[in-house]
Design a protein around this motif. Structure first.
Motif, PDB file in Angstrom:
ATOM      1  N   ALA A 316      25.074 100.303 -16.306  1.00 18.65           N
ATOM      2  CA  ALA A 316      24.729  99.865 -17.702  1.00 18.65           C
ATOM      3  C   ALA A 316      24.093  98.573 -17.745  1.00 18.65           C
ATOM      4  O   ALA A 316      23.490  98.217 -18.614  1.00 18.65           O
ATOM      5  CB  ALA A 316      26.038  99.769 -18.577  1.00 18.65           C
ATOM      6  N   VAL A 317      24.356  97.709 -16.476  1.00 21.29           N
ATOM      7  CA  VAL A 317      23.708  96.517 -16.450  1.00 21.29           C
ATOM      8  C   VAL A 317      22.234  96.492 -16.505  1.00 21.29           C
ATOM      9  O   VAL A 317      21.713  95.682 -16.914  1.00 21.29           O
ATOM     10  CB  VAL A 317      24.331  95.447 -15.666  1.00 21.29           C
ATOM     11  N   VAL A 318      21.809  97.417 -15.805  1.00 19.33           N
ATOM     12  CA  VAL A 318      20.419  97.841 -15.557  1.00 19.33           C
ATOM     13  C   VAL A 318      19.643  97.955 -17.105  1.00 19.33           C
ATOM     14  O   VAL A 318      18.642  97.902 -17.358  1.00 19.33           O
ATOM     15  CB  VAL A 318      20.031  98.856 -14.531  1.00 19.33           C
ATOM     16  N   ARG A 319      20.517  99.144 -17.703  1.00 18.65           N
ATOM     17  CA  ARG A 319      20.165  99.421 -18.819  1.00 18.65           C
ATOM     18  C   ARG A 319      19.785  98.455 -19.691  1.00 18.65           C
ATOM     19  O   ARG A 319      19.087  98.382 -20.615  1.00 18.65           O
ATOM     20  CB  ARG A 319      21.123 100.616 -19.521  1.00 18.65           C
ATOM     21  N   TRP A 320      20.986  97.556 -19.729  1.00 15.46           N
ATOM     22  CA  TRP A 320      21.085  96.347 -20.508  1.00 15.46           C
ATOM     23  C   TRP A 320      19.890  95.344 -20.242  1.00 15.46           C
ATOM     24  O   TRP A 320      19.088  94.735 -21.379  1.00 15.46           O
ATOM     25  CB  TRP A 320      22.282  95.479 -20.600  1.00 15.46           C
ATOM     26  N   LEU A 321      19.346  95.382 -19.065  1.00 11.33           N
ATOM     27  CA  LEU A 321      18.211  94.494 -18.729  1.00 11.33           C
ATOM     28  C   LEU A 321      17.061  95.026 -19.323  1.00 11.33           C
ATOM     29  O   LEU A 321      15.912  94.389 -19.840  1.00 11.33           O
ATOM     30  CB  LEU A 321      18.042  94.338 -17.116  1.00 11.33           C
ATOM     31  N   LYS A 322      16.859  96.448 -19.368  1.00 12.61           N
ATOM     32  CA  LYS A 322      15.843  96.970 -19.821  1.00 12.61           C
ATOM     33  C   LYS A 322      15.829  97.259 -21.214  1.00 12.61           C
ATOM     34  O   LYS A 322      14.817  96.848 -22.022  1.00 12.61           O
ATOM     35  CB  LYS A 322      15.702  98.678 -19.286  1.00 12.61           C
ATOM     36  N   ASP A 323      16.766  97.527 -21.934  1.00 18.60           N
ATOM     37  CA  ASP A 323      16.806  97.978 -23.457  1.00 18.60           C
ATOM     38  C   ASP A 323      17.010  96.580 -24.390  1.00 18.60           C
ATOM     39  O   ASP A 323      16.193  96.418 -25.241  1.00 18.60           O
ATOM     40  CB  ASP A 323      17.810  98.915 -23.961  1.00 18.60           C
ATOM     41  N   ASN A 324      17.905  95.639 -23.938  1.00 20.78           N
ATOM     42  CA  ASN A 324      17.876  94.507 -24.764  1.00 20.78           C
ATOM     43  C   ASN A 324      17.304  93.425 -24.361  1.00 20.78           C
ATOM     44  O   ASN A 324      17.017  92.592 -25.338  1.00 20.78           O
ATOM     45  CB  ASN A 324      19.670  94.194 -24.414  1.00 20.78           C
ATOM     46  N   MET A 325      16.969  93.100 -22.979  1.00 15.32           N
ATOM     47  CA  MET A 325      16.348  91.931 -22.588  1.00 15.32           C
ATOM     48  C   MET A 325      14.936  92.287 -22.298  1.00 15.32           C
ATOM     49  O   MET A 325      14.196  91.230 -22.216  1.00 15.32           O
ATOM     50  CB  MET A 325      16.940  91.142 -21.283  1.00 15.32           C
ATOM     51  N   GLY A 326      14.583  93.364 -22.086  1.00 22.73           N
ATOM     52  CA  GLY A 326      12.969  93.789 -21.639  1.00 22.73           C
ATOM     53  C   GLY A 326      12.695  93.185 -20.211  1.00 22.73           C
ATOM     54  O   GLY A 326      11.429  92.789 -20.121  1.00 22.73           O
ATOM     55  N   ILE A 327      13.562  93.155 -19.663  1.00 24.16           N
ATOM     56  CA  ILE A 327      13.324  92.250 -18.243  1.00 24.16           C
ATOM     57  C   ILE A 327      12.807  93.255 -17.282  1.00 24.16           C
ATOM     58  O   ILE A 327      11.745  93.084 -16.447  1.00 24.16           O
ATOM     59  CB  ILE A 327      14.595  91.652 -17.611  1.00 24.16           C
ATOM     60  N   VAL A 328      13.160  94.626 -17.554  1.00 25.68           N
ATOM     61  CA  VAL A 328      12.607  95.593 -16.569  1.00 25.68           C
ATOM     62  C   VAL A 328      11.807  96.843 -17.416  1.00 25.68           C
ATOM     63  O   VAL A 328      12.588  96.865 -18.503  1.00 25.68           O
ATOM     64  CB  VAL A 328      13.764  96.166 -15.703  1.00 25.68           C
ATOM     65  N   GLN A 329      11.076  97.481 -17.101  1.00 27.55           N
ATOM     66  CA  GLN A 329      10.454  98.426 -17.817  1.00 27.55           C
ATOM     67  C   GLN A 329      11.146  99.687 -17.590  1.00 27.55           C
ATOM     68  O   GLN A 329      11.016 100.856 -18.525  1.00 27.55           O
ATOM     69  CB  GLN A 329       9.072  98.549 -17.797  1.00 27.55           C
ATOM     70  N   SER A 330      11.567 100.020 -16.412  1.00 22.99           N
ATOM     71  CA  SER A 330      12.397 101.403 -16.119  1.00 22.99           C
ATOM     72  C   SER A 330      13.320 100.828 -15.148  1.00 22.99           C
ATOM     73  O   SER A 330      13.497  99.762 -14.617  1.00 22.99           O
ATOM     74  CB  SER A 330      11.481 102.255 -15.419  1.00 22.99           C
ATOM     75  N   SER A 331      14.571 101.723 -15.187  1.00 24.18           N
ATOM     76  CA  SER A 331      15.506 101.420 -14.350  1.00 24.18           C
ATOM     77  C   SER A 331      15.011 101.217 -12.869  1.00 24.18           C
ATOM     78  O   SER A 331      15.775 100.391 -12.009  1.00 24.18           O
ATOM     79  CB  SER A 331      16.604 102.405 -14.391  1.00 24.18           C
ATOM     80  N   SER A 332      14.149 102.134 -12.121  1.00 28.66           N
ATOM     81  CA  SER A 332      13.718 102.003 -10.864  1.00 28.66           C
ATOM     82  C   SER A 332      12.943 100.784 -10.713  1.00 28.66           C
ATOM     83  O   SER A 332      12.814 100.184  -9.517  1.00 28.66           O
ATOM     84  CB  SER A 332      12.692 103.100 -10.550  1.00 28.66           C
ATOM     85  N   GLU A 333      12.453  99.860 -11.589  1.00 27.67           N
ATOM     86  CA  GLU A 333      11.780  98.719 -11.422  1.00 27.67           C
ATOM     87  C   GLU A 333      12.641  97.610 -10.891  1.00 27.67           C
ATOM     88  O   GLU A 333      12.305  96.698 -10.089  1.00 27.67           O
ATOM     89  CB  GLU A 333      11.027  98.233 -12.606  1.00 27.67           C
ATOM     90  N   ILE A 334      14.050  97.822 -11.160  1.00 28.76           N
ATOM     91  CA  ILE A 334      14.760  96.633 -10.771  1.00 28.76           C
ATOM     92  C   ILE A 334      14.961  96.271  -9.381  1.00 28.76           C
ATOM     93  O   ILE A 334      15.114  95.324  -8.779  1.00 28.76           O
ATOM     94  CB  ILE A 334      16.474  96.742 -11.333  1.00 28.76           C
ATOM     95  N   GLU A 335      14.950  97.393  -8.379  1.00 26.98           N
ATOM     96  CA  GLU A 335      14.938  97.277  -6.929  1.00 26.98           C
ATOM     97  C   GLU A 335      13.754  96.360  -6.524  1.00 26.98           C
ATOM     98  O   GLU A 335      13.915  95.659  -5.553  1.00 26.98           O
ATOM     99  CB  GLU A 335      14.933  98.423  -6.339  1.00 26.98           C
ATOM    100  N   LYS A 336      12.614  96.800  -7.152  1.00 21.99           N
ATOM    101  CA  LYS A 336      11.378  95.998  -6.680  1.00 21.99           C
ATOM    102  C   LYS A 336      11.238  94.393  -6.961  1.00 21.99           C
ATOM    103  O   LYS A 336      11.012  93.544  -6.339  1.00 21.99           O
ATOM    104  CB  LYS A 336      10.154  96.703  -7.274  1.00 21.99           C
ATOM    105  N   LEU A 337      11.863  94.358  -8.276  1.00 22.43           N
ATOM    106  CA  LEU A 337      11.992  92.981  -8.561  1.00 22.43           C
ATOM    107  C   LEU A 337      13.065  92.119  -7.924  1.00 22.43           C
ATOM    108  O   LEU A 337      12.650  90.866  -7.521  1.00 22.43           O
ATOM    109  CB  LEU A 337      12.381  92.709 -10.107  1.00 22.43           C
ATOM    110  N   ALA A 338      14.321  92.705  -7.591  1.00 22.32           N
ATOM    111  CA  ALA A 338      15.337  92.008  -6.525  1.00 22.32           C
ATOM    112  C   ALA A 338      14.570  91.751  -5.306  1.00 22.32           C
ATOM    113  O   ALA A 338      14.861  90.604  -4.731  1.00 22.32           O
ATOM    114  CB  ALA A 338      16.763  92.848  -6.626  1.00 22.32           C
ATOM    115  N   ALA A 339      13.930  92.782  -4.763  1.00 19.74           N
ATOM    116  CA  ALA A 339      13.461  92.647  -3.567  1.00 19.74           C
ATOM    117  C   ALA A 339      12.501  91.476  -3.153  1.00 19.74           C
ATOM    118  O   ALA A 339      12.435  90.774  -2.411  1.00 19.74           O
ATOM    119  CB  ALA A 339      12.731  93.858  -2.920  1.00 19.74           C
ATOM    120  N   ALA A 340      11.552  91.435  -4.462  1.00 21.58           N
ATOM    121  CA  ALA A 340      10.678  90.248  -4.288  1.00 21.58           C
ATOM    122  C   ALA A 340      11.265  88.989  -4.342  1.00 21.58           C
ATOM    123  O   ALA A 340      10.793  87.909  -3.930  1.00 21.58           O
ATOM    124  CB  ALA A 340       9.563  90.415  -5.557  1.00 21.58           C
TER     125      ALA A 340
END
Length: 527
Positions: A316-340
């Motif tokens: 649900a924290v990933v969904r919050w980053l996507k839906d509430n904060m707009g930090i990621v566009q999709s749930s799968s994107e968080i791995e790419k951002l974190a790895a960067a």
């Protein structure tokens, strides 16, 4: 062709219908539909019961169409199991009227906080564990009895429907089974022991609804479903489909084949749930964990129990980053951002959106992000979010090791978030132990299918040790110094004290703490 067994997997964020080969456990076909969550007020979480049941119908229909395209006769499906989000509370009406049910109160919902406080205040010594000797649970916003009490106290239509004997109570499994077996036209009103054990109305020793507990919450026993085992025929859906049910975390325990005392699994879904099989005797926790029923695989079989550590917010924290904060566009994107980023750069995230569950049971806690500097960017926040999931798992695993006295040597994992390889490697590093993930991720549905196929009268799936299917897994080994992770874990624990009116004991809230850069080699996997 080998017999097939299907499973309805109704979770917090989606519904699935999956069909497995009963001899090999191979996934043959499936379909998925997302479920909308509504947040009408702060802390409130609701879902539409009509949307839930329509998603079940759609998933079943689409999967059957896919089977026909594969030239597979759907009559080969010999049983259907149900696995479901637990604790979510519904009341459905038994007579024809405009409403078929009232909006369910989802397990994450916090509206019952004042109800919890009132119930605790009337307990001897104002002890939130007053009922734990019967239920294995603390008095908390998490469980169904408190949600049902709130509905009766605050919704006139609910109170009138119950008083006039027009309403039935159930968790999501009861709603699905009632609808699919006829609804108002003779539908089966039942649940299984695993779901019943999450209501706070069920005695986990007598294995039945408890009159004293019902009086404590002032719940009429007439509206409660009949309690069945987790592996028996409940009724007909449409010939020749048959039914049983198993709460989602118990289903995952079965799907991971954790049938031995001491076996454990951790599921990463909307929340995070670590269960450890304690055998046929319940073990009461001294460290903030729950005692729950793991499964009862047949009417004449003994119930097995588990210790459970429940975390409200994981995926649900990933969904919050996507839906509430707009930090990621999709749930799968968080791995790419974190790895960067490769690090949180001293940023710590405590996603206490629904308070804190195990081991604290503090509904008034609220989320916090601390350790921010001008250098912090969305990549660091993405990394901190993944770390938060791992730190929460570390806390409940430590508590479980203390309660059991026998430390786990590796962690079996499943759930949607386990497809994130960075998360899995982070988890291995933070736990300082191997993390083992099955390559077939639908473990919860597999467990429900196994229990359905093993039911007496179906008998197409053997659960004897020599006949359990072999599952391919990937293993993530710790790759960094465990002392460093222990330091970060201690800082994260300090963050948990932050809340309304609380003084934060985390030094990261006042200064920047740089964590070690994570090498790309951490993303590798071993088998």
């Amino acid at each position: 062709m080998d017999p097939l067994v299907a499973a309805i997997d109704q979770g917090t964020s989606s519904t699935r219908f999956l069909v497995f080969n009963a001899k090999t456990a191979k996934l043959i076909s499936h379909h998925k539909v997302e479920i909308n969550q509504n947040f009408p007020k702060e802390g409130w979480v609701e879902e539409d019961p009509k949307e839930i049941i329509q998603s079940v119908y759609e998933c079943m229909e689409r999967t059957c169409e896919k089977l026909q395209q594969l030239n597979i006769d759907i009559s080969n499906i010999k049983a259907v199991g149900v696995t479901n989000q637990r604790e979510t509370t519904l009341l459905f009406l038994t007579i024809m009227c405009k409403l078929c049910s009232f909006l369910p109160v989802v397990w994450l919902d916090l509206r019952t906080q004042s109800t919890v406080e009132r119930l605790i205040n009337k307990a001897p010594g104002k002890n939130k564990n007053h009922l734990k000797h019967k239920t294995g649970l603390p008095i908390s916003t998490y469980f169904s009895a408190v949600k049902l009490r709130w509905l009766l106290d605050n919704v006139d239509e609910v109170r009138q429907a119950v008083m006039s004997e027009r309403a039935l109570f159930g968790t999501v499994d009861s709603w699905i089974i009632w609808c699919l077996t006829g609804g108002r036209n003779g539908g089966v009103h039942c649940t299984d022991v695993t779901n019943a054990s999450r209501t706070m109305l069920f005695n986990i020793h007598t294995m039945d609804w408890d009159p004293e507990l019902c009086r404590y919450f002032d719940i009429p026993m007439e509206i409660l479903p009949k309690v069945r085992s987790s592996s028996e025929i409940y009724g007909l859906v449409f010939v020749p489909f048959l039914f049983q049910c198993l709460g989602d975390q118990s289903a995952a325990l079965v799907g991971q084949m954790c049938f031995g005392e001491g076996d454990a699994k951790n599921t990463y879904g909307t929340g995070c749930f670590l269960l450890r099989n304690t055998g046929t005797k319940p073990v009461m926790s001294d460290h903030g964990l729950l005692t729950t029923i793991a499964y009862k695989l047949g009417t004449d079989r003994p119930a097995c129990y588990a210790l459970e550590g429940s975390v409200a917010i994981a995926g649900a924290v990933v969904r919050w980053l996507k839906d509430n904060m707009g930090i990621v566009q999709s749930s799968s994107e968080i791995e790419k951002l974190a790895a960067a980023a490769g690090t949180s750069y001293g940023c710590y995230f405590v996603p206490a959106f629904s308070g804190l569950y195990a081991p604290y049971w503090e509904p008034s806690a609220r989320g916090i992000i601390c350790g921010l500097t001008q250098f912090t960017n969305r990549n660091h926040l993405a990394f901190a979010a993944l770390e938060a999931v791992c730190f929460q798992t570390r806390e409940i695993l430590d508590a479980m090791n203390l309660d059991s006295g026998i430390p786990l040597t590796q962690l079996q994992v499943d759930g949607g978030m386990t497809s994130n390889r960075l998360l899995m490697q982070l988890q291995a590093d933070i736990l300082c132990m191997p993390v083992v993930r099955p390559t077939m991720s639908e473990t919860t549905a597999l467990g429900a299918a196994m229990a359905a196929g093993a039911a007496e009268g179906v008998d197409v799936w053997s659960l004897s040790p020599g006949h359990l299917p072999q599952v391919m897994c990937e293993k993530y080994e710790p790759q960094i110094n465990c002392e460093g992770t222990s330091s970060s874990f201690t800082i994260n624990q300090g963050s948990q004290t932050c809340g309304p009116g609380a003084k934060c004991s985390n030094p990261a809230c006042g200064m920047n703490l740089q964590s070690a850069k994570i090498p790309q080699s951490r993303l590798s996997k071993s088998f």
